[in-house]
Enzyme design. Structure first.
Site, PDB file in Angstrom:
ATOM      1  N   GLU B 186       0.838  -1.210   0.000  1.00  0.00           N
ATOM      2  CA  GLU B 186       0.000   0.000   0.000  1.00  0.00           C
ATOM      3  C   GLU B 186       0.870   1.255   0.000  1.00  0.00           C
ATOM      4  O   GLU B 186       0.502   2.275  -0.571  1.00  0.00           O
ATOM      5  CB  GLU B 186      -0.939   0.022   1.220  1.00  0.00           C
ATOM      6  N   GLU B 238     -15.614   9.656  -1.447  1.00  0.00           N
ATOM      7  CA  GLU B 238     -15.420   8.789  -2.612  1.00  0.00           C
ATOM      8  C   GLU B 238     -16.429   9.021  -3.711  1.00  0.00           C
ATOM      9  O   GLU B 238     -17.248   8.156  -4.025  1.00  0.00           O
ATOM     10  CB  GLU B 238     -15.451   7.308  -2.204  1.00  0.00           C
ATOM     11  N   ARG B 242     -11.117   9.898  -5.294  1.00  0.00           N
ATOM     12  CA  ARG B 242     -10.697   8.930  -4.276  1.00  0.00           C
ATOM     13  C   ARG B 242     -10.560   7.505  -4.835  1.00  0.00           C
ATOM     14  O   ARG B 242      -9.834   6.680  -4.291  1.00  0.00           O
ATOM     15  CB  ARG B 242     -11.695   8.962  -3.109  1.00  0.00           C
ATOM     16  N   ASN B 246      -7.771   2.845  -5.317  1.00  0.00           N
ATOM     17  CA  ASN B 246      -8.058   1.428  -5.542  1.00  0.00           C
ATOM     18  C   ASN B 246      -7.159   0.790  -6.598  1.00  0.00           C
ATOM     19  O   ASN B 246      -7.449  -0.310  -7.069  1.00  0.00           O
ATOM     20  CB  ASN B 246      -9.525   1.251  -5.958  1.00  0.00           C
ATOM     21  N   HIS B 266      -3.922  -9.527   1.826  1.00  0.00           N
ATOM     22  CA  HIS B 266      -4.380  -8.365   1.051  1.00  0.00           C
ATOM     23  C   HIS B 266      -3.257  -7.661   0.272  1.00  0.00           C
ATOM     24  O   HIS B 266      -3.365  -7.446  -0.940  1.00  0.00           O
ATOM     25  CB  HIS B 266      -5.087  -7.377   1.978  1.00  0.00           C
TER      26      HIS B 266
END
Lengths: 364, 364
Positions: B186, B238, B242, B246, B266
């Site tokens: 991330e 969102e 935003r 993803n 993840h």
């Protein structure tokens, strides 16, 4: 048709009040640009579904909306986490997405449950209220939605404002008289806290209100919603001013808890509670005759003003203590100064409250 | 000590990043004027509680705060309605009121669960995040909190911003390597979508990051949080921008679902997903070498870039279809244009996505 605009910046919304609005629901939702691609979820209860769900569904599908329904049991038990989960399941299985809306068709319980679903489904989707009780004029303004925890009422919730409220007066005609009167308790409360003229108007039009005269009821709900909207606009998240809406509720909630929910219904309990508040007000120097006038107004609307003899004063005091607003022998109360004007008093003496609850048992 | 300010108007808050911050938690909460009268609820999991709960409790009680704790099982299963209800019970029994706060001490699961409790207890009370994983730098910015419905992940939630985030880097030293690397996925993602220089910085400092060097990790988390904060500030709820956060998540979620949650964690799944996004980007004309550079960056951080052979392409495609972002054979994807720059493309062809997933199985 009457319209009340609830002013909350970008969360502002209108309340439409009139006869036969459910039949026109489709065009109202079109006007507010709700999505026709994304399904709508109607949440209602078994008592309301029978007369009104078909009318609403027909209007929505005729306008091209896709509709999914969730019918819950009527009554407070539907504000549970398990019913909440079941309604969420309906929403997911029905394919609701971020552009969908949840419609609450019913009274306060359905509004609270459906509002909490709307407020938390995918972190919040649109919400439409269609109240079918007089009492719900109160809960349809302000955006407070919640379900119950086994240990405490309304403990799990959010603030989630609707897109619009569609108040079809026709649905009130079939309400039992007792429920109409209980709803009028919140209506006159809005006069008692904020608008002397409106409080007296309720007294003068009591018979029309009790018989659900469309003209009087329409005006009364418009005024009630307007007053609540004015208060909420100034204090959306209940920091201070908004607390005046709780007139009669501290004693009222304790009466409900001790009597057992359903024995004395909410509007009746706060009616007795508002007499209690008036007694406290007079003891602290409010306008003379305040108690008598308050009693007269409530009685004219078919509401009780005397605490039933069998309810223990001790238990009512204990229930109030659990409300956790007592601090070192002092209690916060909404106290009337005159008809149409109240103040928040954070120093009401425990003994005065106790004497007041005792006095409430006396017929006058 | 590093500070990132998340700018969200009246909901703005700081993220404090540094070593040994848990020991100083009491003074940070004092600085932010949390109530000492109203109890705090610490939500943590059994793995985190052992090393860190005592340190935190000691700091808070030494500063005069009242503390109640709820220790949940570690892992995704704690994001259930039943665990939510159990934590609510702790909150009520512990006497939390409107001035109380909920503290999340742990990773993403604890943050999500505790945040949803804070967002709904009495319609929302204050929330403090104390992340103990690298991955949680992502979830600690943006205010998205949620629990799972049996039918779908993160389906029940709200937006609820914390008062402050206290990121104690010392807690990262005891993380298993695999979890550190997954969190770095991330981190580098924030470079890939927004900041070319930072993406290359991650590559250059990969060894320091993997070994949890305090200096490098502090800077990386500061940058990662800053980039996410910049995006979220521009689009809190969102609507559009935003969505770039993803990157890699559409394919990544499908991989997680098909592999079984936990098999591929993840961060690993989105690492493979980001290679997929780069492949789509190159097919659509992104800068030459984008795929190779993306792969190199991810591999340097200890992350997988190849889809395991046993995972069926058909099943991954089906899982993506369930994500409901396909519309008439077209799919919305975050597509890289170059390292540090992406766009939202709403017309990615189904066949291109399928070919991409097939390509992901090839070692390079």
């Amino acid at each position: 048709m009457r319209t009340v605009n609830v002013q909350l910046g970008e969360r502002s919304y209108p309340i439409y009040i009139g006869e036969g609005l459910l039949q026109q629901a489709g065009s109202y939702l079109e006007k507010h640009q709700l999505s026709k691609q994304s399904p709508l979820l109607i949440v209602t209860d078994e008592k309301v579904a029978d007369p009104y769900l078909g009318i609403l569904e027909q209007s929505l599908t005729a306008s091209g909306f896709k509709v999914v329904t969730a019918i819950v049991g009527s009554g407070e038990t539907s504000k549970s986490l398990s019913v909440f989960e079941a309604v969420m399941t309906k929403a997911i299985e029905g394919g609701l997405d971020r552009k969908s809306a949840v419609i609450a068709l019913g009274g306060g319980v359905v509004g609270d449950l459906a509002g909490f679903v709307a407020g938390t489904y995918m972190r919040g989707i649109r919400f439409v209220q269609m109240p079918t009780t007089v009492l719900a004029h109160d809960s349809s303004v302000g955006g407070k939605v919640a379900i119950n925890h086994p240990l405490a009422k309304n403990m799990i919730g959010v603030f989630h404002q609707p897109e619009l409220v569609l108040y079809d007066l026709s649905t009130l005609k079939t309400l039992p008289a007792r429920e109409v009167y209980a709803g009028l308790a919140e209506m006159v409360k809005h006069g008692l806290i904020w608008d002397r003229e409106f409080a007296y108007w309720c007294l003068e039009h009591a018979e029309e209100l009790k018989s659900v005269d469309m003209q009087a009821m329409g005006y009364g709900l418009e005024k009630g919603c307007s007053i609540k909207a004015a208060v909420v606009s100034k204090d959306e998240r209940e920091n201070d001013l908004r607390a005046i809406l709780n007139l009669g509720h501290t004693i009222g909630h304790a009466i409900e808890a001790v009597a057992g929910y359903g024995e004395i219904i909410h509007g009746e309990a706060i009616s007795i509670g508002m007499v209690g508040s008036a007694l406290i007000g007079e003891a602290l120097g409010a306008e003379p005759g305040l108690v008598d006038t308050t009693r007269e107004m409530l009685q004219s609307l078919g509401l009780p003003t005397v605490l039933p003899e069998h309810l223990s004063v001790d238990r009512i005091m204990t229930a109030m203590m659990h409300d956790k607003k007592f601090l070192e022998g002092q209690m916060t109360f909404v106290v009337p100064l005159e008809i149409g004007k109240v103040e928040i008093n954070r120093n009401v003496d425990y003994d005065l409250v106790r004497r007041t609850v005792e006095l409430l048992k006396k017929e006058v």
